[in-house]
Design an enzyme around this catalytic site. Structure first.
Site, PDB file in Angstrom:
ATOM      1  N   LYS A  66       0.794  -1.218   0.000  1.00  0.00           N
ATOM      2  CA  LYS A  66       0.000   0.000   0.000  1.00  0.00           C
ATOM      3  C   LYS A  66       0.835   1.281   0.000  1.00  0.00           C
ATOM      4  O   LYS A  66       0.422   2.291  -0.569  1.00  0.00           O
ATOM      5  CB  LYS A  66      -0.936   0.017   1.221  1.00  0.00           C
ATOM      6  CG  LYS A  66      -1.918  -1.153   1.274  1.00  0.00           C
ATOM      7  CD  LYS A  66      -2.724  -1.134   2.559  1.00  0.00           C
ATOM      8  CE  LYS A  66      -3.693  -2.306   2.647  1.00  0.00           C
ATOM      9  NZ  LYS A  66      -4.466  -2.299   3.917  1.00  0.00           N
ATOM     10  N   VAL A  67       1.987   1.248   0.673  1.00  0.00           N
ATOM     11  CA  VAL A  67       2.761   2.466   0.906  1.00  0.00           C
ATOM     12  C   VAL A  67       4.228   2.218   0.590  1.00  0.00           C
ATOM     13  O   VAL A  67       4.773   1.148   0.878  1.00  0.00           O
ATOM     14  CB  VAL A  67       2.621   2.934   2.380  1.00  0.00           C
ATOM     15  CG1 VAL A  67       3.534   4.117   2.672  1.00  0.00           C
ATOM     16  CG2 VAL A  67       1.170   3.316   2.675  1.00  0.00           C
TER      17      VAL A  67
END
Length: 351
Positions: free
Chosen positions: A306-307
């Site tokens: 996600k990041v």
């Protein structure tokens, strides 16, 4: 109200308004720079501010402001509004309380109050005063929000709406009937900044929308519904179109997970070239040891795809004490720069 209220005592307790901080009135750059040369949370804040400035300096970056918790009621409301007015935020994901019970509430002319004393909470209940730690809200004023949401719903076509679409109608209402120019909901409407509340009905909006549906059902009429799937689809659509994204997250919970999950959702839709969120800052007091989403580190989010782990910073601090510094630093660095607004609200047919 059916209960007799001691109006004098209530007025005493609701006598000191919360004054929202104005980040344009002071320049935090020197202190943030100095804190960046320190250690512990001070250095974390310095690095987090630098990352937010990187987001703003990146012409391809869509900046997502993610808000959970009660900082809006506690004095950061005008801070968030200024970020929208100054083109420093492109998308907002927040709790219903932040958007409805706090910002829309003040947009209608109501106020939050400092608790100069905290009597027994049963006493507060008898006076129709709601408490958030050391901040008071007039329950009778909050009920006005419930009814205003009901009134807005009554004017709309009976069909599904994403929270973004309904909040846009709230912004339109404030343009026409609001009593506060510096409202996040109003300014987001005017600047085409979409606001998403994935748990929208967990707020005063819920009471007004339930009344709308119950009254319509009793009358044998159709009613509007909120489409949570549309929320996820629309926010993921923005992520796909935006490409490069940065997250400025206050608190955690559902808003944090919701914005991060757009990367995974884009992959499920076949967009495997969609990048993880390039920049990420989270300010929280949550404890990492309980495994909760609110406290999970940005490094942990990388394991879910996600990041980006390269440009991220956790700041373990009460957001009301550090956000004014971060936002003032960024505002003073960018006030004279022409950052092109993304205007993602125009992506949708109802704008």
């Amino acid at each position: 109200m059916t209960t007799q209220i001691n109006d004098t005592r209530k007025a005493e307790l609701l006598s000191t308004e919360v004054e929202h901080i104005d980040i344009t009135k002071f320049d935090a750059r020197p202190i943030v720079e100095a804190m960046g040369k320190m250690s512990f949370t001070s250095r974390d804040l310095g690095r987090a501010t630098g990352i937010y400035n990187q987001m703003l300096d990146d012409p391809d970056c869509t900046v997502c402001l993610v808000i959970a918790g009660s900082t809006s009621a506690g004095g950061c409301m005008d801070l968030y509004a200024e970020l929208v007015r100054s083109g420093m935020v492109d998308v907002i994901v927040a709790t219903g309380a932040t958007i409805v019970d706090m910002d829309f509430f003040e947009g209608l002319g109501h106020k939050h109050y400092q608790a100069l004393e905290i009597p027994d909470d049963d006493t507060l209940r008898s006076l129709y005063i709601d408490r958030i730690y050391d901040t008071y809200i007039d329950e009778e004023a909050l009920q006005n929000v419930d009814h205003t949401i009901f009134e807005i719903a009554e004017t709309l076509a009976p069909k599904p709406y994403s929270s973004r679409a309904f909040i846009r109608e709230m912004g339109k209402y404030l343009v026409e009937h609001g009593k506060k120019d510096n409202s996040l909901v109003k300014l987001a409407y005017e600047h085409d900044v979409p606001i998403f509340c994935p748990a929208f009905v967990d707020s005063s909006a819920g009471f007004g929308l339930v009344k709308h549906q119950v009254d319509a059902a009793k009358a044998g009429k159709p009613y509007l519904v909120l489409d949570a799937i549309a929320d996820f689809r629309e926010l993921t659509q923005i992520k796909i179109e935006a490409g490069t994204t940065g997250l400025l997250m206050i608190g955690g919970g559902v808003p944090k997970n919701f914005i991060q999950d757009t990367v995974v959702c884009a992959e499920i839709l076949g967009h495997e070239d969609v990048a993880v969120h390039k920049y990420a800052v989270q300010i929280t007091v949550a404890d990492v040891r309980d495994g909760a989403c609110s406290s999970s580190t940005l490094q942990e989010a990388a394991s879910w795809g996600k990041v980006n782990t390269g440009i991220e910073q956790m700041v373990f601090a009460e957001a009301g004490s550090v956000m004014p510094l971060l936002a003032s630093d960024a505002w003073h660095r960018h006030q004279d720069r022409m950052r092109e607004p993304k205007r993602w609200a125009r992506l949708f047919a109802d704008t």
